[in-house]
Design an enzyme around this catalytic site. Structure first.
Site, PDB file in Angstrom:
ATOM      1  N   ALA A 273      34.601  33.419  47.178  1.00 52.34           N
ATOM      2  CA  ALA A 273      33.766  33.718  46.011  1.00 52.34           C
ATOM      3  C   ALA A 273      34.230  32.859  44.830  1.00 52.34           C
ATOM      4  O   ALA A 273      35.289  32.230  44.899  1.00 52.34           O
ATOM      5  CB  ALA A 273      33.889  35.197  45.668  1.00 52.34           C
TER       6      ALA A 273
ATOM      7  N   GLN B  26      35.552  33.649  42.057  1.00 54.26           N
ATOM      8  CA  GLN B  26      36.875  34.063  41.581  1.00 54.26           C
ATOM      9  C   GLN B  26      37.824  34.354  42.746  1.00 54.26           C
ATOM     10  O   GLN B  26      38.663  35.250  42.670  1.00 54.26           O
ATOM     11  CB  GLN B  26      36.753  35.287  40.670  1.00 54.26           C
ATOM     12  N   SER B  27      37.701  33.610  43.827  1.00 51.36           N
ATOM     13  CA  SER B  27      38.539  33.844  45.008  1.00 51.36           C
ATOM     14  C   SER B  27      40.030  33.642  44.717  1.00 51.36           C
ATOM     15  O   SER B  27      40.447  32.562  44.276  1.00 51.36           O
ATOM     16  CB  SER B  27      38.106  32.882  46.119  1.00 51.36           C
ATOM     17  N   ASN B  28      40.807  34.673  44.989  1.00 47.77           N
ATOM     18  CA  ASN B  28      42.271  34.549  44.884  1.00 47.77           C
ATOM     19  C   ASN B  28      42.816  33.740  46.044  1.00 47.77           C
ATOM     20  O   ASN B  28      43.810  33.032  45.929  1.00 47.77           O
ATOM     21  CB  ASN B  28      42.913  35.934  44.895  1.00 47.77           C
TER      22      ASN B  28
ATOM     23  N   CYS C 135      41.298  31.222  47.505  1.00 50.15           N
ATOM     24  CA  CYS C 135      41.100  29.792  47.238  1.00 50.15           C
ATOM     25  C   CYS C 135      42.141  29.280  46.239  1.00 50.15           C
ATOM     26  O   CYS C 135      42.691  28.190  46.406  1.00 50.15           O
ATOM     27  CB  CYS C 135      39.679  29.541  46.725  1.00 50.15           C
TER      28      CYS C 135
END
Ligand SMILES: *Cc1c(COP(=O)(O)O)cnc(C)c1O
Length: 328
Positions: A71, A73-75, A77
């Site tokens: 997403a 706001q992917s943590n 990534c």
């Protein structure tokens, strides 16, 4: 158990801490918190444990680039981009939707670590991920594909090890030694790698408590099936055998609310309560929802006051600074 190649990325063991003021505020069971928000890589989080095994595998394959998806706001990534930088890989992130008009939260950090970003627009994320991988392969970039959330058997091994670490803390850490193991572990469960690792680890290292995932995005049946499959494949990778029927995987899907990343009063209240009783930060998407579930279960008398519950903090606080979540 087969030992897989592993890099030392995370600051381990993460600490286990009591939350007496939260416990008192809720009139509930004894509450402990396992601080995987403090794994040390680029503001921490649960993906760091998975990346210790995934990046080691990428190195073993002679890869030169890490590709993954998530997403906005992917943590996952953000931590993958940081690991790529640290070990000298290129990094390509496939993020859902359109670029927001302003960079904030995790997305700033993705850029800071030098990741290249591909936006899916209205296309299917999995398809764009496969296409991007294919293209990078044809371009001779030697990509290594990390699935959504780092949740394949290799990544899940990070949480098998994490369960071993928790049991070890109760065996050797002077602060916890001699105390009985917790009756419950509660945490945010989404792509399933964390839960699969903990469930398998509980079996392999004789952890007797219940491992309850609060579902963040999917109905219980979907997540139970995913975790059960992953447990079986992860066991196989480790040269072990473990089968769990999906219904034995403990998933609670009562807190899905308005869907992934949609904040309601219960998440907001959980963030405030953890902040104001314990000085702890929860994130808007995962840990606040899991904590809201924990708080509700305590209020409904789900746990006895003599029991001990570990809230396994999985990280994510950088998303608190995302523009999308400013209304918190
Ligand atoms: C990814 C993530 C989770 C979910 O972990 P899974 O292994 O995908 O189930 C929970 N909390 C945070 C903060 C995360 O980034």
């Amino acid at each position: 158990m087969i030992a897989l190649p592993r890099l030392k990325i995370a600051h381990l063991p993460t600490s286990l801490e009591p939350m007496p003021r939260l416990s008192a505020a809720l009139g509930g069971p004894r509450l402990l918190i396992k601080r995987d928000d403090q794994t040390g890589l680029a503001m921490g989080g649960n993906k760091t444990r998975k990346l210790e095994y995934l990046v080691a595998e990428a190195q073993a394959h002679g890869a030169r680039m890490l590709i993954t998806a998530g997403a906005v706001q992917s943590n996952h990534c953000r931590q993958t981009a940081a690991a790529a930088a640290r070990y000298g890989f290129g990094c390509l992130l496939v993020l859902s939707g359109e670029p927001p008009r302003k960079l904030s939260g995790n997305l700033i950090l993705d850029h800071l670590f030098g990741a290249e970003i591909v936006w899916t627009g209205s296309k299917d994320r999995e398809q764009v991920l496969q296409d991007s991988f294919q293209q990078a392969w044809e371009d001779g970039k030697r990509p290594y594909l990390i699935p959504f959330g780092g949740s394949n058997p290799t990544g899940a091994v990070g949480y098998v090890q994490a369960m071993q670490e928790l049991v070890e803390q109760f065996n050797t850490d002077p602060e916890w030694k001699g105390q009985t193991l917790p009756e419950w572990i509660v945490f945010a469960s989404c792509s399933g790698g964390t839960q699969a690792g903990l469930v398998l680890g509980a079996r392999l290292f004789q952890f007797p408590g219940k491992v309850v995932g609060i579902s963040i995005e999917e109905p219980a049946e979907v997540l139970q099936e995913r975790v059960a499959n992953l447990v079986e494949q992860t066991a196989e990778l480790l040269g072990e055998k473990a089968e769990f029927p999906p219904k034995e995987i403990l998933v609670n899907d009562e807190y899905l609310g308005g869907g992934y990343g949609v904040i309601s009063d219960s998440e907001r209240d959980a963030i405030r309560l953890f902040g104001q009783t314990e000085g702890l930060l929860l994130d808007p998407v995962y840990t606040s929802r899991a904590a809201a579930g924990l708080i509700d279960l305590i209020r409904r008398g789900h746990f006895s006051r003599a029991e001990t519950v570990v809230f396994w903090h999985t990280g994510g606080a950088p998303a608190l600074f995302a523009e999308k979540y400013q209304e918190i």
